[in-house]
Design a protein around this motif. Structure first.
Motif, PDB file in Angstrom:
ATOM      1  N   PHE A 142      41.367  45.126  38.767  1.00  0.00           N
ATOM      2  CA  PHE A 142      41.271  46.031  37.630  1.00  0.00           C
ATOM      3  C   PHE A 142      42.155  47.255  37.772  1.00  0.00           C
ATOM      4  O   PHE A 142      42.216  48.085  36.859  1.00  0.00           O
ATOM      5  N   TRP A 143      42.828  47.393  38.901  1.00  0.00           N
ATOM      6  CA  TRP A 143      43.848  48.438  39.020  1.00  0.00           C
ATOM      7  C   TRP A 143      45.136  47.998  38.306  1.00  0.00           C
ATOM      8  O   TRP A 143      45.980  48.842  37.999  1.00  0.00           O
ATOM      9  N   TYR A 144      45.270  46.706  38.053  1.00  0.00           N
ATOM     10  CA  TYR A 144      46.450  46.172  37.376  1.00  0.00           C
ATOM     11  C   TYR A 144      46.182  45.871  35.893  1.00  0.00           C
ATOM     12  O   TYR A 144      47.079  45.995  35.064  1.00  0.00           O
ATOM     13  N   LEU A 145      44.959  45.450  35.593  1.00  0.00           N
ATOM     14  CA  LEU A 145      44.657  44.872  34.293  1.00  0.00           C
ATOM     15  C   LEU A 145      43.946  45.849  33.372  1.00  0.00           C
ATOM     16  O   LEU A 145      43.373  46.844  33.806  1.00  0.00           O
ATOM     17  N   ASP A 146      43.968  45.532  32.089  1.00  0.00           N
ATOM     18  CA  ASP A 146      43.209  46.280  31.101  1.00  0.00           C
ATOM     19  C   ASP A 146      41.745  45.870  31.242  1.00  0.00           C
ATOM     20  O   ASP A 146      41.394  44.717  31.001  1.00  0.00           O
ATOM     21  N   TYR A 147      40.904  46.804  31.638  1.00  0.00           N
ATOM     22  CA  TYR A 147      39.501  46.494  31.907  1.00  0.00           C
ATOM     23  C   TYR A 147      38.600  47.415  31.109  1.00  0.00           C
ATOM     24  O   TYR A 147      38.759  48.634  31.143  1.00  0.00           O
ATOM     25  N   ASN A 148      37.653  46.805  30.396  1.00  0.00           N
ATOM     26  CA  ASN A 148      36.707  47.559  29.583  1.00  0.00           C
ATOM     27  C   ASN A 148      35.304  47.236  30.083  1.00  0.00           C
ATOM     28  O   ASN A 148      34.824  46.113  29.919  1.00  0.00           O
ATOM     29  N   LYS A 149      34.647  48.220  30.692  1.00  0.00           N
ATOM     30  CA  LYS A 149      33.336  47.982  31.296  1.00  0.00           C
ATOM     31  C   LYS A 149      32.284  47.593  30.254  1.00  0.00           C
ATOM     32  O   LYS A 149      31.422  46.735  30.510  1.00  0.00           O
ATOM     33  N   GLU A 150      32.347  48.200  29.061  1.00  0.00           N
ATOM     34  CA  GLU A 150      31.362  47.888  28.032  1.00  0.00           C
ATOM     35  C   GLU A 150      31.500  46.442  27.565  1.00  0.00           C
ATOM     36  O   GLU A 150      30.495  45.738  27.382  1.00  0.00           O
ATOM     37  N   ASP A 151      32.745  45.978  27.390  1.00  0.00           N
ATOM     38  CA  ASP A 151      32.962  44.576  27.009  1.00  0.00           C
ATOM     39  C   ASP A 151      32.512  43.641  28.127  1.00  0.00           C
ATOM     40  O   ASP A 151      31.948  42.566  27.862  1.00  0.00           O
ATOM     41  N   ALA A 152      32.762  44.033  29.368  1.00  0.00           N
ATOM     42  CA  ALA A 152      32.349  43.212  30.504  1.00  0.00           C
ATOM     43  C   ALA A 152      30.832  43.059  30.539  1.00  0.00           C
ATOM     44  O   ALA A 152      30.297  41.960  30.744  1.00  0.00           O
ATOM     45  N   ARG A 153      30.136  44.156  30.335  1.00  0.00           N
ATOM     46  CA  ARG A 153      28.672  44.126  30.351  1.00  0.00           C
ATOM     47  C   ARG A 153      28.134  43.233  29.240  1.00  0.00           C
ATOM     48  O   ARG A 153      27.211  42.438  29.451  1.00  0.00           O
ATOM     49  N   ALA A 154      28.733  43.332  28.055  1.00  0.00           N
ATOM     50  CA  ALA A 154      28.285  42.513  26.928  1.00  0.00           C
ATOM     51  C   ALA A 154      28.485  41.030  27.225  1.00  0.00           C
ATOM     52  O   ALA A 154      27.619  40.200  26.913  1.00  0.00           O
ATOM     53  N   LEU A 155      29.628  40.683  27.827  1.00  0.00           N
ATOM     54  CA  LEU A 155      29.872  39.272  28.181  1.00  0.00           C
ATOM     55  C   LEU A 155      28.862  38.779  29.199  1.00  0.00           C
ATOM     56  O   LEU A 155      28.325  37.669  29.070  1.00  0.00           O
ATOM     57  N   LEU A 156      28.577  39.578  30.221  1.00  0.00           N
ATOM     58  CA  LEU A 156      27.627  39.156  31.253  1.00  0.00           C
ATOM     59  C   LEU A 156      26.236  38.939  30.670  1.00  0.00           C
ATOM     60  O   LEU A 156      25.542  37.972  31.030  1.00  0.00           O
ATOM     61  N   GLU A 157      25.835  39.818  29.772  1.00  0.00           N
ATOM     62  CA  GLU A 157      24.520  39.673  29.143  1.00  0.00           C
ATOM     63  C   GLU A 157      24.472  38.420  28.268  1.00  0.00           C
ATOM     64  O   GLU A 157      23.476  37.687  28.275  1.00  0.00           O
ATOM     65  N   GLN A 164      46.504  62.692  39.306  1.00  0.00           N
ATOM     66  CA  GLN A 164      46.508  61.642  40.318  1.00  0.00           C
ATOM     67  C   GLN A 164      46.315  60.268  39.668  1.00  0.00           C
ATOM     68  O   GLN A 164      47.008  59.298  40.013  1.00  0.00           O
ATOM     69  N   LEU A 165      45.407  60.192  38.707  1.00  0.00           N
ATOM     70  CA  LEU A 165      45.176  58.919  38.017  1.00  0.00           C
ATOM     71  C   LEU A 165      46.384  58.524  37.178  1.00  0.00           C
ATOM     72  O   LEU A 165      46.703  57.330  37.080  1.00  0.00           O
ATOM     73  N   ASP A 166      47.053  59.486  36.587  1.00  0.00           N
ATOM     74  CA  ASP A 166      48.288  59.182  35.866  1.00  0.00           C
ATOM     75  C   ASP A 166      49.301  58.521  36.801  1.00  0.00           C
ATOM     76  O   ASP A 166      49.994  57.567  36.418  1.00  0.00           O
ATOM     77  N   GLY A 167      49.386  59.057  38.036  1.00  0.00           N
ATOM     78  CA  GLY A 167      50.307  58.474  39.011  1.00  0.00           C
ATOM     79  C   GLY A 167      49.937  57.050  39.377  1.00  0.00           C
ATOM     80  O   GLY A 167      50.816  56.194  39.537  1.00  0.00           O
ATOM     81  N   LEU A 168      48.629  56.773  39.490  1.00  0.00           N
ATOM     82  CA  LEU A 168      48.198  55.415  39.808  1.00  0.00           C
ATOM     83  C   LEU A 168      48.518  54.447  38.673  1.00  0.00           C
ATOM     84  O   LEU A 168      48.896  53.295  38.916  1.00  0.00           O
ATOM     85  N   VAL A 169      48.355  54.905  37.442  1.00  0.00           N
ATOM     86  CA  VAL A 169      48.714  54.052  36.296  1.00  0.00           C
ATOM     87  C   VAL A 169      50.192  53.685  36.365  1.00  0.00           C
ATOM     88  O   VAL A 169      50.574  52.529  36.116  1.00  0.00           O
ATOM     89  N   GLU A 170      51.025  54.649  36.737  1.00  0.00           N
ATOM     90  CA  GLU A 170      52.460  54.361  36.856  1.00  0.00           C
ATOM     91  C   GLU A 170      52.737  53.429  38.032  1.00  0.00           C
ATOM     92  O   GLU A 170      53.565  52.519  37.933  1.00  0.00           O
ATOM     93  N   ASP A 171      52.046  53.640  39.143  1.00  0.00           N
ATOM     94  CA  ASP A 171      52.268  52.806  40.330  1.00  0.00           C
ATOM     95  C   ASP A 171      51.860  51.352  40.090  1.00  0.00           C
ATOM     96  O   ASP A 171      52.534  50.417  40.557  1.00  0.00           O
ATOM     97  N   TYR A 172      50.741  51.158  39.381  1.00  0.00           N
ATOM     98  CA  TYR A 172      50.192  49.806  39.203  1.00  0.00           C
ATOM     99  C   TYR A 172      50.475  49.243  37.817  1.00  0.00           C
ATOM    100  O   TYR A 172      50.119  48.097  37.544  1.00  0.00           O
ATOM    101  N   ASN A 173      51.091  50.033  36.942  1.00  0.00           N
ATOM    102  CA  ASN A 173      51.318  49.607  35.553  1.00  0.00           C
ATOM    103  C   ASN A 173      50.019  49.104  34.928  1.00  0.00           C
ATOM    104  O   ASN A 173      49.975  48.062  34.267  1.00  0.00           O
ATOM    105  N   THR A 174      48.967  49.863  35.134  1.00  0.00           N
ATOM    106  CA  THR A 174      47.628  49.454  34.720  1.00  0.00           C
ATOM    107  C   THR A 174      47.558  49.213  33.217  1.00  0.00           C
ATOM    108  O   THR A 174      47.933  50.073  32.413  1.00  0.00           O
ATOM    109  N   GLY A 175      47.069  48.031  32.850  1.00  0.00           N
ATOM    110  CA  GLY A 175      46.898  47.691  31.444  1.00  0.00           C
ATOM    111  C   GLY A 175      48.172  47.376  30.701  1.00  0.00           C
ATOM    112  O   GLY A 175      48.166  47.213  29.479  1.00  0.00           O
ATOM    113  N   ARG A 176      49.286  47.278  31.429  1.00  0.00           N
ATOM    114  CA  ARG A 176      50.587  46.991  30.818  1.00  0.00           C
ATOM    115  C   ARG A 176      51.035  45.579  31.180  1.00  0.00           C
ATOM    116  O   ARG A 176      50.537  44.982  32.138  1.00  0.00           O
TER     117      ARG A 176
END
Length: 391
Positions: free
Chosen positions: A241-256, A39-51
């Protein structure tokens, strides 16, 4: 053929993530990969996530949002909780995308101090206004207690639905047509609906059966209100973040680094009711541990080895000190009453009135609305298809 028993001989485990045969409505293909990974593979194709195509589509949406917000004080609504995803979304919206968001928060009165501080730490330097709906704490607790007494899993469902209703109300008040959320199916997956269902009828039904007082301050989203927000008001729901390349660990580091934001110890643990739900209620009463959502996402994304994730999943969840005592005291439960309810056989949302059959009958309508970003795609996938009744 790989069957997926390599992590545990007593369980069938997906060969790609760590979902096993205890997950509601799970199935495995010939390669041993579960239907949720597919199902997640299908969503990546639908939204071109991270592409590049996904980024281009999101840029088009940004232009649409800015055009619709011209001449208004705000051009979008962002729901905030003090957690990683929503905090980072506010940062990106202001600093990178040039948006003028209104932050919206539903306060169920169970926030941790860290969550409250995190909201202020991010919003103040960015000069973002905050719209908060604070429910009467006795009414909120009566709803929580009614779900606990009903022995159903969705003790936190009232909070999730109320936040969405609050965001729509704020959007209507300020004539904003776009609501943005920080969820990411890449980092979180999509929680199976088996023990994670909620709608306005379900909440009002459980509260009527097991509650003891009215809940006039609770922002209930009825079926008619849901249709009004989506079909009449046409408030669009955007999840960047359904469209973009999102890294939670990098996000947390930036917020801190940039805001002095503080981590609260785990996914969804910024609220004490949510912490109870994840670390105590679901594992102990329902033998269901939702940590597998995040751990499976880490495995799919190559950030954690399957064996390591499976080992972590099989460790007891961390329980905040005095969390159970706080839960009992807030809801006026004696130790004996608490233990008695926890020992009762679990019940399912199938046993109570809901809007589920309406959602299924209207699946073609909601498919059109999801394609137009007027309802979340996750709502369409989880709520508009038949589910197996748990035996």
């Amino acid at each position: 053929m790989t069957l997926g028993y390599d992590l545990d001989p007593t369980r069938r485990v997906c060969t790609r993530c760590i979902y096993d045969d205890r997950v509601p409505m799970i199935s495995f293909d010939a390669a041993g990969v579960c239907n949720y990974c597919r199902q997640l593979d299908g969503l990546v194709e639908d939204y071109n996530t991270g592409r590049p195509e996904g980024a281009a589509e999101f840029e088009r949406l940004l232009d649409e949002i800015k055009a619709a917000g011209r001449g208004k004080k705000y051009d979008c609504i962002i729901g905030v909780s003090g957690g990683t995803d929503s905090s980072y979304l506010v940062h990106k919206a202001v600093t990178d995308w040039g948006l003028r968001p209104l932050a919206v928060h539903y306060d169920n009165t169970w926030n941790s101090a860290i969550a409250t501080q995190n909201i202020a730490k991010v919003l103040l330097p960015l000069n973002v206004d905050l719209y908060t709906h604070v429910v009467n704490n006795e009414e909120a607790d009566d709803i929580f207690l009614s779900f606990f007494r009903a022995s159903v899993a969705e003790i936190e469902g009232s909070t999730d639905l109320a936040l969405r209703e609050t965001m729509y109300r704020a959007a209507w008040q300020y004539k904003v047509r776009y609501v943005m959320e920080g969820s990411s199916f890449v980092t979180e997956g999509i929680t199976p609906v088996g023990r994670n269902y909620f709608d306005g009828k379900y909440i009002s039904s459980i509260h009527k059966m097991f509650g003891t007082m009215s809940a006039s301050s609770y922002p209930l989203m009825t079926f008619n209100r849901f249709l009004f927000w989506t079909i009449v008001a046409r408030i669009k729901n955007i999840r960047p973040f359904w469209y973009l390349d999102y890294n939670k660990e990098d996000a947390r580091a930036l917020l801190e680094r940039e805001y002095g934001w503080q981590y609260y110890g785990g996914h969804h643990l910024e609220n004490r009711m949510t912490a109870f739900y994840h670390s105590v209620y679901m594992p102990q009463k329902f033998e269901s541990d939702l940590r597998n959502n995040t751990l499976s996402a880490l495995v799919r994304n190559g950030k954690m080895d399957r064996a390591e994730a499976w080992a972590k999943y099989n460790e007891p969840p961390h329980i905040e000190e005095e969390l159970v005592t706080y839960f009992q005291k807030r809801l006026g439960l004696s130790e004996n009453e608490y233990a008695s309810i926890m020992a009762e056989p679990p019940k399912s949302w199938h046993e109570f009135p809901t809007y589920k059959q309406r959602f299924e009958r209207m699946r073609p309508v909601f498919k059109v609305l999801a394609d137009a970003n007027l309802v979340p795609r996750s709502f369409y996938l989880k709520y508009c298809f038949p589910t197996k009744t748990e035996g």
